[in-house]
Design a protein around this motif. Sequence first.
Motif, PDB file in Angstrom:
ATOM      1  N   ARG A 114       0.826  -1.228   0.000  1.00 13.49           N
ATOM      2  CA  ARG A 114       0.000   0.000   0.000  1.00 13.49           C
ATOM      3  C   ARG A 114       0.850   1.264   0.000  1.00 13.49           C
ATOM      4  O   ARG A 114       0.416   2.326   0.461  1.00 13.49           O
ATOM      5  CB  ARG A 114      -0.974  -0.011   1.183  1.00 13.49           C
ATOM      6  N   LEU A 115       2.046   1.152  -0.530  1.00 18.32           N
ATOM      7  CA  LEU A 115       2.910   2.326  -0.688  1.00 18.32           C
ATOM      8  C   LEU A 115       2.505   3.103  -1.938  1.00 18.32           C
ATOM      9  O   LEU A 115       2.134   2.514  -2.970  1.00 18.32           O
ATOM     10  CB  LEU A 115       4.371   1.886  -0.809  1.00 18.32           C
ATOM     11  N   PHE A 116       2.598   4.414  -1.875  1.00 16.56           N
ATOM     12  CA  PHE A 116       2.384   5.316  -3.010  1.00 16.56           C
ATOM     13  C   PHE A 116       0.948   5.302  -3.536  1.00 16.56           C
ATOM     14  O   PHE A 116       0.700   5.749  -4.652  1.00 16.56           O
ATOM     15  CB  PHE A 116       3.374   5.000  -4.149  1.00 16.56           C
ATOM     16  N   ARG A 117       0.004   4.782  -2.747  1.00 17.69           N
ATOM     17  CA  ARG A 117      -1.392   4.811  -3.178  1.00 17.69           C
ATOM     18  C   ARG A 117      -2.013   6.162  -2.847  1.00 17.69           C
ATOM     19  O   ARG A 117      -1.637   6.814  -1.876  1.00 17.69           O
ATOM     20  CB  ARG A 117      -2.185   3.695  -2.503  1.00 17.69           C
ATOM     21  N   ASP A 118      -2.976   6.547  -3.663  1.00 20.06           N
ATOM     22  CA  ASP A 118      -3.740   7.785  -3.426  1.00 20.06           C
ATOM     23  C   ASP A 118      -2.826   9.003  -3.269  1.00 20.06           C
ATOM     24  O   ASP A 118      -3.048   9.859  -2.409  1.00 20.06           O
ATOM     25  CB  ASP A 118      -4.622   7.637  -2.181  1.00 20.06           C
ATOM     26  N   GLY A 119      -1.787   9.050  -4.105  1.00 22.90           N
ATOM     27  CA  GLY A 119      -0.890  10.204  -4.099  1.00 22.90           C
ATOM     28  C   GLY A 119       0.090  10.250  -2.955  1.00 22.90           C
ATOM     29  O   GLY A 119       0.767  11.272  -2.759  1.00 22.90           O
ATOM     30  N   ALA A 120       0.209   9.160  -2.176  1.00 21.49           N
ATOM     31  CA  ALA A 120       1.127   9.148  -1.031  1.00 21.49           C
ATOM     32  C   ALA A 120       2.578   9.283  -1.487  1.00 21.49           C
ATOM     33  O   ALA A 120       2.964   8.795  -2.551  1.00 21.49           O
ATOM     34  CB  ALA A 120       0.945   7.866  -0.240  1.00 21.49           C
ATOM     35  N   ARG A 121       3.363   9.960  -0.665  1.00 24.90           N
ATOM     36  CA  ARG A 121       4.787  10.157  -0.915  1.00 24.90           C
ATOM     37  C   ARG A 121       5.569   9.592   0.275  1.00 24.90           C
ATOM     38  O   ARG A 121       5.156   9.760   1.423  1.00 24.90           O
ATOM     39  CB  ARG A 121       5.114  11.647  -1.078  1.00 24.90           C
ATOM     40  N   HIS A 122       6.705   8.965  -0.019  1.00 24.20           N
ATOM     41  CA  HIS A 122       7.519   8.382   1.047  1.00 24.20           C
ATOM     42  C   HIS A 122       8.990   8.581   0.735  1.00 24.20           C
ATOM     43  O   HIS A 122       9.413   8.489  -0.426  1.00 24.20           O
ATOM     44  CB  HIS A 122       7.250   6.883   1.188  1.00 24.20           C
ATOM     45  N   ASP A 123       9.773   8.808   1.788  1.00 22.48           N
ATOM     46  CA  ASP A 123      11.217   8.808   1.593  1.00 22.48           C
ATOM     47  C   ASP A 123      11.734   7.381   1.777  1.00 22.48           C
ATOM     48  O   ASP A 123      10.974   6.463   2.114  1.00 22.48           O
ATOM     49  CB  ASP A 123      11.906   9.796   2.531  1.00 22.48           C
ATOM     50  N   THR A 124      13.021   7.192   1.578  1.00 19.32           N
ATOM     51  CA  THR A 124      13.599   5.851   1.614  1.00 19.32           C
ATOM     52  C   THR A 124      13.384   5.195   2.969  1.00 19.32           C
ATOM     53  O   THR A 124      13.008   4.009   3.049  1.00 19.32           O
ATOM     54  CB  THR A 124      15.097   5.913   1.294  1.00 19.32           C
ATOM     55  N   GLY A 125      13.602   5.931   4.036  1.00 17.65           N
ATOM     56  CA  GLY A 125      13.440   5.364   5.368  1.00 17.65           C
ATOM     57  C   GLY A 125      12.028   4.876   5.620  1.00 17.65           C
ATOM     58  O   GLY A 125      11.819   3.822   6.226  1.00 17.65           O
ATOM     59  N   GLN A 126      11.054   5.626   5.146  1.00 17.57           N
ATOM     60  CA  GLN A 126       9.667   5.216   5.332  1.00 17.57           C
ATOM     61  C   GLN A 126       9.352   3.951   4.539  1.00 17.57           C
ATOM     62  O   GLN A 126       8.629   3.067   5.012  1.00 17.57           O
ATOM     63  CB  GLN A 126       8.738   6.357   4.917  1.00 17.57           C
ATOM     64  N   VAL A 127       9.896   3.848   3.328  1.00 17.11           N
ATOM     65  CA  VAL A 127       9.689   2.642   2.524  1.00 17.11           C
ATOM     66  C   VAL A 127      10.264   1.427   3.250  1.00 17.11           C
ATOM     67  O   VAL A 127       9.620   0.372   3.355  1.00 17.11           O
ATOM     68  CB  VAL A 127      10.329   2.792   1.131  1.00 17.11           C
ATOM     69  N   LEU A 128      11.476   1.578   3.768  1.00 16.94           N
ATOM     70  CA  LEU A 128      12.111   0.463   4.477  1.00 16.94           C
ATOM     71  C   LEU A 128      11.307   0.076   5.712  1.00 16.94           C
ATOM     72  O   LEU A 128      11.131  -1.123   6.002  1.00 16.94           O
ATOM     73  CB  LEU A 128      13.540   0.842   4.873  1.00 16.94           C
ATOM     74  N   ASP A 129      10.812   1.060   6.431  1.00 16.29           N
ATOM     75  CA  ASP A 129      10.029   0.776   7.638  1.00 16.29           C
ATOM     76  C   ASP A 129       8.714   0.076   7.308  1.00 16.29           C
ATOM     77  O   ASP A 129       8.330  -0.898   7.971  1.00 16.29           O
ATOM     78  CB  ASP A 129       9.750   2.069   8.406  1.00 16.29           C
ATOM     79  N   LEU A 130       8.015   0.563   6.299  1.00 13.40           N
ATOM     80  CA  LEU A 130       6.715  -0.005   5.957  1.00 13.40           C
ATOM     81  C   LEU A 130       6.835  -1.426   5.403  1.00 13.40           C
ATOM     82  O   LEU A 130       5.933  -2.248   5.586  1.00 13.40           O
ATOM     83  CB  LEU A 130       5.993   0.896   4.960  1.00 13.40           C
ATOM     84  N   LEU A 131       7.945  -1.711   4.735  1.00 11.07           N
ATOM     85  CA  LEU A 131       8.186  -3.078   4.245  1.00 11.07           C
ATOM     86  C   LEU A 131       8.805  -3.960   5.323  1.00 11.07           C
ATOM     87  O   LEU A 131       8.925  -5.169   5.127  1.00 11.07           O
ATOM     88  CB  LEU A 131       9.106  -3.053   3.019  1.00 11.07           C
ATOM     89  N   ARG A 132       9.240  -3.345   6.423  1.00  9.73           N
ATOM     90  CA  ARG A 132       9.911  -4.042   7.532  1.00  9.73           C
ATOM     91  C   ARG A 132      11.148  -4.795   7.030  1.00  9.73           C
ATOM     92  O   ARG A 132      11.398  -5.958   7.358  1.00  9.73           O
ATOM     93  CB  ARG A 132       8.946  -4.995   8.242  1.00  9.73           C
ATOM     94  N   VAL A 133      11.954  -4.104   6.245  1.00 10.47           N
ATOM     95  CA  VAL A 133      13.133  -4.705   5.632  1.00 10.47           C
ATOM     96  C   VAL A 133      14.218  -4.913   6.688  1.00 10.47           C
ATOM     97  O   VAL A 133      14.514  -4.014   7.481  1.00 10.47           O
ATOM     98  CB  VAL A 133      13.665  -3.799   4.505  1.00 10.47           C
ATOM     99  N   ALA A 134      14.825  -6.094   6.684  1.00 11.04           N
ATOM    100  CA  ALA A 134      15.967  -6.349   7.554  1.00 11.04           C
ATOM    101  C   ALA A 134      17.087  -5.381   7.185  1.00 11.04           C
ATOM    102  O   ALA A 134      17.336  -5.143   5.990  1.00 11.04           O
ATOM    103  CB  ALA A 134      16.440  -7.789   7.396  1.00 11.04           C
ATOM    104  N   PRO A 135      17.781  -4.801   8.173  1.00 10.93           N
ATOM    105  CA  PRO A 135      18.807  -3.792   7.855  1.00 10.93           C
ATOM    106  C   PRO A 135      19.823  -4.253   6.821  1.00 10.93           C
ATOM    107  O   PRO A 135      20.253  -3.453   5.982  1.00 10.93           O
ATOM    108  CB  PRO A 135      19.452  -3.533   9.221  1.00 10.93           C
ATOM    109  N   ARG A 136      20.188  -5.518   6.838  1.00  9.36           N
ATOM    110  CA  ARG A 136      21.236  -5.961   5.905  1.00  9.36           C
ATOM    111  C   ARG A 136      20.747  -5.979   4.458  1.00  9.36           C
ATOM    112  O   ARG A 136      21.565  -5.964   3.533  1.00  9.36           O
ATOM    113  CB  ARG A 136      21.755  -7.340   6.321  1.00  9.36           C
TER     114      ARG A 136
END
Length: 474
Positions: A96-118
Amino acid sequence: MSGPPVDALADLPGVGAWQWVPGPQRPTLLVAPTPPGTDGRTKAGAEQAVVDEVTAASAAGDAAVADADLSSLPQLSRLMDEVALLAMARVLHRARLFRDGARHDTGQVLDLLRVAPRHAWIVRRWLSTLVTEERLRYDRSSGHYHELVVPDRVGYARARRELDEARRGLGYPPSMTRFFVATAERLPALLRDEAGVQELLFPDGSTDTAEGNYRDNLPSRWVNHAAAALVGGRTHGSAGPLRILEVGAGIGATTRPVLDALAGTELDYLFTDVSRFFLTSARTLLGDRPGLRFGLFDINVLPVGPENTPGSRDVILAANVLHNARHIGRALAALRELLAPDGLLVLVESCREHYQALTSMYLLMSPSAEEQRWFTDVRSGQDRVFLSPAEWVDQLDAAGFDPLPVLPGNNHPLADAGQRVIVGRVRPGVGRPDPVLVEAALTARLPPSARPERIHAVDRVMSAPNTVSMGVPR
C-alpha cells in the motif's frame, strides 16, 4: 581498531603511501612504493604472446556457444528484466505504498516493508532502478518518491509466461524459471529475513538450479570455457605438477571445463570454498581426478597454513566470488603473494547489474547480520556489489598484476550480458616495500594490539571512501 596510528606510519622503510584496511578482527596494512612502481609492466616483446592467449581463449568461448543464436540475447535479457521490474513494483504496491498520491522517503519505505537492515541496500536499488525506468518519480528537493506505475495483473501474468521463453533462449534449465518465480512470490518475507534464498536455490540440497545460473546458460558457458582455455594454455617453469588454487569453486561450474582443458597434465589442484556443502558435492562429482584436493578458503580471511605459503601457486582461479571480498585491493594483494613469479590470476566476474538479480541472487550478497561494515573499497556507500571491467583492470594494476584484455571484448555479442573473464599476470621487478622491514619498524613503535594483522606490498594504493584510512608519509 577504528583508525591507524598515523604517527607510527610515518617514514616506514621504502613506503611512499599506505592504506589501513579494516578487517573482521584486526586491520591489514597495504604499503606502496614512491613513486608507484611501473618498471615491471608487460614489455613489447610479450605482447604477441598475450594476443595469442586471448585469441585462443575467445575462440574456446565461441566454440562453447556455437550452436546458439546470440543476436536475440539483448531482447531475451530485457524480458527477464521486465519481470523483475514488475515484481519490485508489485511488492511496493501490495504494501500500500504510493497509493492515493502518497509520498515516502527511503526510510519510510524500508520501515513499511519491515526490511531487515542488511537487505536495505537492495530496496534502495529498487527505488533508484524504478526511477531510472520511469516506473516511479523522485522529488530531489524533498527526498520523496511518488507516483508508482502499478503493475497490471494481466501484464504481470504475461511477463511471467515470457520469462520462460527468455529462460530457454538464454540456455537456463526449467528450474531457473521456478527459482525466479518462487523468489518473486516470496520477496516480502525474503527482505524481512523470514525466509532464505538458499532454500530456493538449493531445494532439498539439489544443485540443479545453481548449475543453471553458473554453468548452463550461454554467458556462463562462454566465460567458463574461455577461462579454461587460459588456464589450459598455462606453462610453468618447475618440473613438478601445475599448482592451481581455485577459490570459491562452489558447484564446480568452471572447474569441470578447466580439468577437461588440462587432461593429461600433472596437477596439484586445490578446490576450495567457504562452505563445506560445496566441498561435499564436489568430492562426489570430481573426486576421482588425480592431483585434485579439497579445502576451505575464505577470501575475507587472510590465508594461512601450509597450503597457502607465498609463491606456492602457478594459477589462481576465482569464478564469481571475488566481488564478495570486502576490500578488493586487500584480497588481490593476498592472492598475488600466493602466486609464483609470472603466476596467473584468472577471474570470472559479472560486470553488469541485472534487474532479475535484484529480486533473487542479490539477497545472497547482503552482509551478514553481525557485520559492522560491508565493503570498504571503492564500492563503500554505493549500494553496489559488482565492479566494471575498467575498475577490475585498475584494481589488478594497483595490486601488482599486468592485466590482460578483458573477455569477451566490448564488441562481442555476449559483452552486454555482463559475465567477463578478467586476467592478471604477476608483475615482476617492481621495487615494492619489504613487508618484513615494515613489520619490524611497526613492532618497535606499536604494542601488539595496535599492529596490523598482515602487511601486503602493492604497486599503488587505490583511493577509497572514509571507511579506509590512507596516507603519504611526511
